[in-house]
Design a protein around this motif. Structure first.
Motif, PDB file in Angstrom:
ATOM      1  N   ILE A  99      20.345  37.673  28.357  1.00 32.06           N
ATOM      2  CA  ILE A  99      19.281  36.672  27.802  1.00 32.06           C
ATOM      3  C   ILE A  99      19.647  35.397  28.032  1.00 32.06           C
ATOM      4  CG2 ILE A  99      18.109  36.214  25.952  1.00 32.06           C
ATOM      5  CD1 ILE A  99      17.517  39.071  26.695  1.00 32.06           C
ATOM      6  N   THR A 100      20.970  35.144  27.786  1.00 31.39           N
ATOM      7  CA  THR A 100      21.543  33.581  28.254  1.00 31.39           C
ATOM      8  C   THR A 100      21.275  33.376  29.659  1.00 31.39           C
ATOM      9  OG1 THR A 100      23.137  33.813  26.083  1.00 31.39           O
ATOM     10  CG2 THR A 100      23.279  32.083  27.686  1.00 31.39           C
ATOM     11  N   PHE A 101      21.587  34.299  30.450  1.00 30.99           N
ATOM     12  CA  PHE A 101      21.468  33.946  31.758  1.00 30.99           C
ATOM     13  C   PHE A 101      19.898  33.895  32.197  1.00 30.99           C
ATOM     14  CE2 PHE A 101      20.653  36.153  35.947  1.00 30.99           C
ATOM     15  CZ  PHE A 101      21.160  35.387  36.743  1.00 30.99           C
ATOM     16  N   ALA A 102      19.050  34.615  31.589  1.00 29.37           N
ATOM     17  CA  ALA A 102      17.817  34.181  31.898  1.00 29.37           C
ATOM     18  C   ALA A 102      17.342  32.744  31.606  1.00 29.37           C
ATOM     19  CB  ALA A 102      16.799  35.338  31.106  1.00 29.37           C
ATOM     20  N   LEU A 103      17.849  32.434  30.253  1.00 28.89           N
ATOM     21  CA  LEU A 103      17.369  30.890  30.024  1.00 28.89           C
ATOM     22  C   LEU A 103      18.150  29.997  30.800  1.00 28.89           C
ATOM     23  CD1 LEU A 103      16.689  28.765  27.918  1.00 28.89           C
ATOM     24  CD2 LEU A 103      18.701  29.355  26.500  1.00 28.89           C
ATOM     25  N   THR A 104      19.551  30.189  31.418  1.00 29.94           N
ATOM     26  CA  THR A 104      20.335  29.370  32.326  1.00 29.94           C
ATOM     27  C   THR A 104      19.352  29.238  33.552  1.00 29.94           C
ATOM     28  OG1 THR A 104      22.192  30.172  31.433  1.00 29.94           O
ATOM     29  CG2 THR A 104      22.524  29.107  33.396  1.00 29.94           C
ATOM     30  N   LEU A 105      18.644  30.372  33.943  1.00 33.33           N
ATOM     31  CA  LEU A 105      17.796  30.227  35.118  1.00 33.33           C
ATOM     32  C   LEU A 105      16.904  28.973  34.927  1.00 33.33           C
ATOM     33  CD1 LEU A 105      17.078  33.969  36.076  1.00 33.33           C
ATOM     34  CD2 LEU A 105      18.740  32.460  37.135  1.00 33.33           C
ATOM     35  N   PHE A 106      16.336  28.917  33.943  1.00 37.25           N
ATOM     36  CA  PHE A 106      15.241  27.632  33.552  1.00 37.25           C
ATOM     37  C   PHE A 106      16.025  26.398  33.813  1.00 37.25           C
ATOM     38  CE2 PHE A 106      12.700  31.390  31.671  1.00 37.25           C
ATOM     39  CZ  PHE A 106      11.456  30.766  32.234  1.00 37.25           C
ATOM     40  N   TYR A 107      17.152  26.444  33.184  1.00 34.88           N
ATOM     41  CA  TYR A 107      17.963  25.037  33.371  1.00 34.88           C
ATOM     42  C   TYR A 107      18.284  24.854  34.539  1.00 34.88           C
ATOM     43  CZ  TYR A 107      18.760  25.912  28.089  1.00 34.88           C
ATOM     44  OH  TYR A 107      18.573  26.064  26.738  1.00 34.88           O
ATOM     45  N   MET A 108      18.770  25.718  35.282  1.00 33.31           N
ATOM     46  CA  MET A 108      18.887  25.755  36.807  1.00 33.31           C
ATOM     47  C   MET A 108      17.767  25.012  37.563  1.00 33.31           C
ATOM     48  SD  MET A 108      21.494  28.981  37.310  1.00 33.31           S
ATOM     49  CE  MET A 108      21.433  28.854  39.006  1.00 33.31           C
ATOM     50  N   GLY A 109      16.584  25.627  37.305  1.00 39.26           N
ATOM     51  CA  GLY A 109      15.534  25.169  37.923  1.00 39.26           C
ATOM     52  C   GLY A 109      15.006  23.831  37.750  1.00 39.26           C
ATOM     53  N   MET A 110      15.161  23.508  36.535  1.00 34.43           N
ATOM     54  CA  MET A 110      14.951  22.011  35.773  1.00 34.43           C
ATOM     55  C   MET A 110      15.928  21.153  36.368  1.00 34.43           C
ATOM     56  SD  MET A 110      12.827  22.548  32.431  1.00 34.43           S
ATOM     57  CE  MET A 110      13.811  23.924  31.824  1.00 34.43           C
ATOM     58  N   SER A 111      17.345  21.554  36.242  1.00 34.43           N
ATOM     59  CA  SER A 111      18.296  20.471  36.774  1.00 34.43           C
ATOM     60  C   SER A 111      18.329  20.520  38.085  1.00 34.43           C
ATOM     61  CB  SER A 111      19.775  21.233  36.271  1.00 34.43           C
ATOM     62  OG  SER A 111      19.985  22.359  36.701  1.00 34.43           O
ATOM     63  N   THR A 112      17.915  21.417  38.791  1.00 32.36           N
ATOM     64  CA  THR A 112      17.998  21.412  40.420  1.00 32.36           C
ATOM     65  C   THR A 112      16.886  20.311  40.803  1.00 32.36           C
ATOM     66  OG1 THR A 112      18.840  23.475  40.621  1.00 32.36           O
ATOM     67  CG2 THR A 112      17.768  22.335  42.550  1.00 32.36           C
ATOM     68  N   GLY A 113      15.617  20.438  40.200  1.00 35.90           N
ATOM     69  CA  GLY A 113      14.307  19.593  40.520  1.00 35.90           C
ATOM     70  C   GLY A 113      14.775  18.259  39.972  1.00 35.90           C
ATOM     71  N   ALA A 114      15.365  17.970  38.920  1.00 33.96           N
ATOM     72  CA  ALA A 114      16.019  16.590  38.433  1.00 33.96           C
ATOM     73  C   ALA A 114      16.971  16.230  39.427  1.00 33.96           C
ATOM     74  CB  ALA A 114      16.567  16.706  36.984  1.00 33.96           C
ATOM     75  N   GLY A 115      17.874  16.934  39.758  1.00 35.59           N
ATOM     76  CA  GLY A 115      18.992  16.491  40.753  1.00 35.59           C
ATOM     77  C   GLY A 115      18.263  16.202  42.153  1.00 35.59           C
ATOM     78  N   ILE A 116      17.233  16.755  42.922  1.00 35.38           N
ATOM     79  CA  ILE A 116      16.792  16.308  43.988  1.00 35.38           C
ATOM     80  C   ILE A 116      16.078  14.939  43.826  1.00 35.38           C
ATOM     81  CG2 ILE A 116      14.690  16.622  45.398  1.00 35.38           C
ATOM     82  CD1 ILE A 116      15.069  19.863  44.617  1.00 35.38           C
ATOM     83  N   LEU A 117      15.421  14.679  42.902  1.00 30.98           N
ATOM     84  CA  LEU A 117      14.841  13.383  42.614  1.00 30.98           C
ATOM     85  C   LEU A 117      15.847  12.317  42.346  1.00 30.98           C
ATOM     86  CD1 LEU A 117      11.659  14.342  40.528  1.00 30.98           C
ATOM     87  CD2 LEU A 117      11.741  13.643  42.856  1.00 30.98           C
ATOM     88  N   THR A 118      16.912  12.818  41.329  1.00 24.16           N
ATOM     89  CA  THR A 118      18.116  11.886  41.174  1.00 24.16           C
ATOM     90  C   THR A 118      18.766  11.473  42.339  1.00 24.16           C
ATOM     91  OG1 THR A 118      17.912  12.713  38.826  1.00 24.16           O
ATOM     92  CG2 THR A 118      20.011  11.530  39.823  1.00 24.16           C
ATOM     93  N   ALA A 119      19.255  12.296  43.056  1.00 28.84           N
ATOM     94  CA  ALA A 119      19.976  11.985  44.290  1.00 28.84           C
ATOM     95  C   ALA A 119      19.343  11.225  45.379  1.00 28.84           C
ATOM     96  CB  ALA A 119      20.570  13.368  44.898  1.00 28.84           C
ATOM     97  N   GLN A 120      17.768  11.449  45.484  1.00 30.87           N
ATOM     98  CA  GLN A 120      17.219  10.508  46.594  1.00 30.87           C
ATOM     99  C   GLN A 120      17.079   9.182  46.035  1.00 30.87           C
ATOM    100  OE1 GLN A 120      14.543  11.729  49.258  1.00 30.87           O
ATOM    101  NE2 GLN A 120      15.331  13.754  49.394  1.00 30.87           N
ATOM    102  N   TYR A 121      16.695   9.083  44.547  1.00 30.47           N
ATOM    103  CA  TYR A 121      16.466   7.691  44.082  1.00 30.47           C
ATOM    104  C   TYR A 121      17.845   7.044  43.826  1.00 30.47           C
ATOM    105  CZ  TYR A 121      11.535   8.213  43.330  1.00 30.47           C
ATOM    106  OH  TYR A 121      10.092   8.567  43.667  1.00 30.47           O
TER     107      TYR A 121
END
Length: 460
Positions: free
Chosen positions: A61-83
């Protein structure tokens, strides 16, 4: 030709130096994170096989929640790295506020479901009454950690994408080490031999560690950080940025949900085969995760650099970096496989399994050793290089077809129709990375991931 070699050689040295500055802290953070999970499993395994298996299943269950965190943090990381390549801190500040808002909402949803219906969630993964009882106890108490985890993970991801991987690793690792110490105290000092109380203690230790981690993030943001925790601003710039966030985050989020959902489904298949296979799979997963920490560091650190190069407009530099990353991924994947084989005697000394579970574990570790090479390559290309350049849809479609179109039907047939031996079943559900590898390499050579996705905002 000689001149070209001389140009490339300093470039390789410079890239290698920049990469290692990021890879080492990220790998350390991944190692400590995997060590916490493994410590829980191994320490509970010293009390009873049932306690270890129950916490492992509840962790899905924690792993399933972590998947959401991973998706959002990756999306935030994509934008952050380029900016970050453009040195646009105001936009990065907005990215943090957007990602924190969504992650907290999802955290509250998972908290309520885990706290109110832990037994129902456990029945998804097993029909063993003892495992359900132990797992529900862990899940209900551990759910409080979700409220802190979402916000801290977004902050750590953003500062890591700003090439501050050392600080991110330090905060995360220090709190995870505290988690191990708290767990050991609960299992060996306060509640030795008392499985249910030990499980509750381990869950409480995780909650404490996560809130301490959030506290460290808040203190750093207020005192020394270049970005702050703030509420989202509603204006034209925010709407455009929110559109970009969804554009690059949703495919990654979908990718993680499709991939993680399939892994959770395979855990459920294993959970309904036998309790011995659950125990063996719990240990093999821990060993595999420990072995590939450096591979994850290559993927995460490299994606930050590629994103920065693309944000700066250095397309050829990003292309060269991607080629080098694939070479490193192959090398470290092979080293990870060898590490698993070398760790085998130590693993059997550390965990208390019955004879059948030990037999399953022995075969599973051989499968994991080969799996690591393809896993390292795919993590670097699909989760690292492609997402850094905004090519985030490929991973979603690749996992949707491979995991749900091939692996899950194959696993279901193997377990409940063909009734294949457990080790062969484990090998069948571990074929996903092997199948994805040639497709990912072909996509890499097309260089469709070389995209600068930043905007130039005019503040009004």
């Amino acid at each position: 030709m000689k001149k070209q070699f001389l140009i490339k050689k300093p470039m390789n040295v410079h890239f290698r130096r920049e990469l290692m500055v990021l890879v080492v802290p990220i790998a350390l953070q991944n190692l400590v994170s995997a060590t916490v999970i493994s410590a829980d499993v191994f320490m509970l395994g010293m009390i009873s096989q049932s306690a270890m298996s129950a916490v492992s299943l509840a962790g899905q269950i924690t792993f399933a929640l972590t998947l959401f965190y991973m998706g959002m943090s990756t999306g935030a990381g994509i934008l952050t790295a380029q900016y970050w390549g453009k040195k646009d801190l105001k936009t990065i500040q907005r990215v943090l506020s957007i990602s924190c808002m969504f992650s907290f909402c999802i955290s509250v949803f998972f908290f309520l479901f885990s706290f109110l219906y832990p037994g129902m969630l456990m029945r998804i993964f097993t029909n063993d009454d003892e495992l359900i009882r132990y797992g529900a106890r862990f899940l209900q108490m551990n759910s409080f950690s979700y409220l802190a985890m979402g916000i801290s993970q977004m902050y750590l991801s953003v500062i890591r994408s700003m090439e501050n991987a050392r600080l991110s690793a330090w905060i995360s690792s220090a709190c995870l080490v505290m988690n191990i110490i708290f767990n050991a105290a609960c299992i060996f000092i306060f509640f030795p031999g008392r499985s249910e109380l030990a499980i509750s203690g381990v869950a409480l230790a995780t909650v404490c560690a996560r809130f301490i981690e959030l506290g460290c993030c808040v203190v750093h943001s207020v005192t020394r950080g270049s970005i702050r925790f703030t509420l989202p601003v509603h204006d034209g710039i925010q709407r455009k940025l929110l559109k970009d966030f969804f554009k690059y985050t949703m495919p990654v989020q979908g990718n993680y949900i499709v991939w993680g959902g399939a892994l959770t489904a395979t855990a459920a298949i294993i959970g309904h085969v036998s309790a011995d296979m659950v125990a063996a799979n719990s240990v093999s997963s821990v060993v595999k995760n420990l072995a590939i920490v450096l591979c994850g560091g290559i993927a995460s650190g490299g994606s930050v650099l590629i994103g920065k190069y693309l944000g700066e407009g250095e397309i050829e530099k990003a292309k060269h970096a991607g080629n080098r990353m694939n070479v490193y991924a192959l090398i470290f994947g092979a080293l990870a496989g060898c590490t698993i084989l070398l760790m085998k005697p130590l693993v059997f000394l550390m965990v208390s399994l019955n004879a059948m579970a030990q037999h399953y574990l022995d075969g599973m570790l051989y499968v994991c050793a080969y799996y690591c090479i393809a896993k390292s390559m795919n993590s670097t290309t699909i989760a690292g290089i492609f997402t850094a350049g905004g090519d985030s849809k490929f991973g979603f479609w690749c996992d949707a077809v491979v995991m749900w179109g091939i692996i899950l039907p194959l696993g279901y047939l193997g377990a409940f129709v063909w009734h294949v031996p457990p080790i062969l079943l484990f090998a069948m559900i571990s074929l996903d990375e092997i199948i994805k590898l040639p497709v990912a390499l072909i996509r890499f050579r097309q260089y469709k991931w070389l995209n600068n996705i930043t905007r130039t905002f005019a503040e009004t």
